[in-house]
Design an enzyme around this catalytic site. Structure first.
Site, PDB file in Angstrom:
ATOM      1  N   LYS A 196       0.796  -1.251   0.003  1.00 50.26           N
ATOM      2  CA  LYS A 196      -0.086  -0.322   0.071  1.00 50.26           C
ATOM      3  C   LYS A 196       0.937   1.235  -0.405  1.00 50.26           C
ATOM      4  O   LYS A 196       1.672   1.131   0.546  1.00 50.26           O
ATOM      5  CB  LYS A 196      -0.702   0.289   0.855  1.00 50.26           C
TER       6      LYS A 196
ATOM      7  N   ALA B  88       7.413  -0.224   7.340  1.00 51.38           N
ATOM      8  CA  ALA B  88       8.140   0.365   6.464  1.00 51.38           C
ATOM      9  C   ALA B  88       7.346   1.512   5.923  1.00 51.38           C
ATOM     10  O   ALA B  88       7.384   2.595   4.271  1.00 51.38           O
ATOM     11  CB  ALA B  88       8.859   0.044   5.519  1.00 51.38           C
ATOM     12  N   GLY B  89       6.416   1.369   6.088  1.00 56.68           N
ATOM     13  CA  GLY B  89       5.172   2.837   5.504  1.00 56.68           C
ATOM     14  C   GLY B  89       4.761   2.018   4.285  1.00 56.68           C
ATOM     15  O   GLY B  89       3.518   2.657   3.847  1.00 56.68           O
TER      16      GLY B  89
ATOM     17  N   ALA C 111      -1.843  -5.666   4.945  1.00 56.55           N
ATOM     18  CA  ALA C 111      -2.418  -6.474   3.726  1.00 56.55           C
ATOM     19  C   ALA C 111      -1.688  -7.778   3.564  1.00 56.55           C
ATOM     20  O   ALA C 111      -3.022  -8.740   3.045  1.00 56.55           O
ATOM     21  CB  ALA C 111      -0.984  -5.620   1.999  1.00 56.55           C
TER      22      ALA C 111
ATOM     23  N   ASP D 205      -5.083   0.432   8.697  1.00 59.81           N
ATOM     24  CA  ASP D 205      -4.543  -0.085   7.449  1.00 59.81           C
ATOM     25  C   ASP D 205      -5.330  -0.950   6.037  1.00 59.81           C
ATOM     26  O   ASP D 205      -5.877  -1.150   5.754  1.00 59.81           O
ATOM     27  CB  ASP D 205      -2.946  -0.258   6.661  1.00 59.81           C
TER      28      ASP D 205
HETATM   29  O1  C5P Z   1      -3.718   1.091  13.945  1.00 55.30           O
HETATM   30  P1  C5P Z   1      -2.237   0.118  13.716  1.00 55.30           P
HETATM   31  O2  C5P Z   1      -1.374  -0.895  14.161  1.00 55.30           O
HETATM   32  O3  C5P Z   1      -1.902   0.712  12.438  1.00 55.30           O
HETATM   33  O4  C5P Z   1      -1.373   1.626  14.397  1.00 55.30           O
HETATM   34  C1  C5P Z   1      -0.548   2.012  14.901  1.00 55.30           C
HETATM   35  C2  C5P Z   1      -0.072   2.903  15.678  1.00 55.30           C
HETATM   36  O5  C5P Z   1       0.086   3.793  15.203  1.00 55.30           O
HETATM   37  C3  C5P Z   1      -1.506   2.734  16.921  1.00 55.30           C
HETATM   38  O6  C5P Z   1      -0.827   2.484  17.936  1.00 55.30           O
HETATM   39  C4  C5P Z   1      -0.944   4.334  16.700  1.00 55.30           C
HETATM   40  O7  C5P Z   1      -0.023   4.853  18.322  1.00 55.30           O
HETATM   41  C5  C5P Z   1      -0.443   5.359  15.660  1.00 55.30           C
HETATM   42  N1  C5P Z   1      -1.369   5.783  14.142  1.00 55.30           N
HETATM   43  C6  C5P Z   1      -2.164   7.146  14.397  1.00 55.30           C
HETATM   44  N2  C5P Z   1      -3.166   7.241  14.223  1.00 55.30           N
HETATM   45  C7  C5P Z   1      -3.918   5.845  12.661  1.00 55.30           C
HETATM   46  C8  C5P Z   1      -2.784   5.141  13.027  1.00 55.30           C
HETATM   47  C9  C5P Z   1      -2.359   4.650  13.791  1.00 55.30           C
HETATM   48  O8  C5P Z   1      -2.113   7.552  16.425  1.00 55.30           O
HETATM   49  N3  C5P Z   1      -4.972   6.879  12.631  1.00 55.30           N
END
Ligand code: C5P
Length: 307
Positions: free
Chosen positions: A12, A100-101, A107, A139
């Site tokens: 992504k 890595a973003g 995915a 994501d």
């Molecule tokens: O949801 P995910 O595991 O990808 O998010 C990892 C971390 O990134 C979250 O615990 C949060 O600290 C931060 N995050 C956020 N706002 C988002 C997505 C992620 O602050 N919309």
């Protein structure tokens, strides 16, 4: 016995990413134009007595505990929703760099949910995959959607956008894993207004203009953690044929936008650098993309579609 399911889980890209607010629970509200790249992990799912997850591929070592990653969690969540046991063996070929973003874990989780629905003959109208997905990670819903989209909220709201122009991509990562919470935590300053991605994006020039306007609000904090990201974005922007250079998600992978994959490949030859990871590829401009791995590679598998 059901046949194995073999699916692609494409990387992504956040083509632009604006941080528009922060919720009381600490999660950030975003507006991001998301699309998918022409390279992917591969997931093979087959019936088994219990849940077993194995990994190979160039980035396998980064998944220290495969039984506890997002793929395993996705299988457990879906099975729990169905009141069943997660009886499946899942093998991941990990080609997408980790942390890595590029949403590799998300995915993979999305492909797991879609593949297991097929393997277990689940009626998709009976399960809310997007809701399971958003519990797994911000994501995952957009990865389930599987075509260019604007995501808002913390990632749970996904709106499809019209076909994007055909484009080449050069992805470059400095070989550094960055934890998303660290990048959000290092952010300072206020919030951006949503851009309100237009319904008509136009050609590549229109897309590049849109990305310049949208930017990536996490770039500054990512550079403060890993200064090489700033160097990579500058190097990409200076390459012949590069229409736009930016960073995906919370980094550290950066991308250059080119006319086509050939131009991205030629550009890649100009910035060889020890320790950097390069991937010339293309943008999946429309969707839903085909996730099924070619039958020639994996004998007669069925064909789940994006949501
Ligand atoms: O949801 P995910 O595991 O990808 O998010 C990892 C971390 O990134 C979250 O615990 C949060 O600290 C931060 N995050 C956020 N706002 C988002 C997505 C992620 O602050 N919309």
């Amino acid at each position: 016995m059901a046949k194995p399911i073999v699916l692609e889980a494409p990387a992504k890209l956040n083509l632009y990413l604006r941080v528009t607010g922060r919720r009381d629970d600490g999660y950030h509200e975003l507006e991001s134009l998301v699309a998918f790249a022409g390279f992917h992990d591969v997931l093979r799912m087959e019936p088994a007595d219990t849940l077993k997850v194995t990994v190979d591929g160039p980035f396998a070592d980064a998944l220290t505990d495969p039984e506890d990653n997002l793929v395993a969690k996705a299988a457990r969540h879906l099975a729990a929703e169905l009141g069943e046991k997660p009886a499946v063996r899942i093998h991941i070929t990990k080609d997408i760099p980790v942390a890595a973003g590029l949403g590799g874990g998300s995915a993979d989780a999305a492909a797991t949910l879609l593949g297991l629905c097929d393997l277990w003959s689940v009626d998709r109208s009976q399960v809310d995959l997007a809701s399971i997905g958003s519990r797994l990670g911000a994501d995952v819903p957009v990865c389930l959607f599987g075509r260019p989209a604007v995501m808002t909220g913390v990632g749970e709201k996904v709106r499809g956008v019209p076909t994007l122009p055909e484009a080449g991509l050069l992805l470059v990562n400095p070989g550094v894993m960055i934890a998303t919470p660290d990048v959000f935590g290092a952010r300072s300053g206020g919030f951006s207004r949503p851009l309100g991605c237009p319904d008509r994006i136009g050609g590549l020039r229109g897309l590049a203009d849109l990305l310049r306007a949208g930017g990536n609000d996490l770039l500054g904090s990512a550079v403060s953690i890993c200064p090489e990201i700033g160097v990579i974005v500058e190097r990409l922007a200076d390459l012949p044929g590069c229409r736009y250079a930016g960073m995906s998600g919370s980094g550290a992978t950066c991308f250059g936008l080119f006319d086509d994959e050939g131009a991205a490949q030629r550009a890649a030859e100009e910035i060889t650098h020890n320790g950097w990871w390069f991937m010339p590829t293309s943008l999946r401009s429309h969707g839903p993309f085909e996730r099924q791995v070619a039958p020639a590679e994996e004998g007669g598998v069925r064909r789940p579609q994006g949501r």
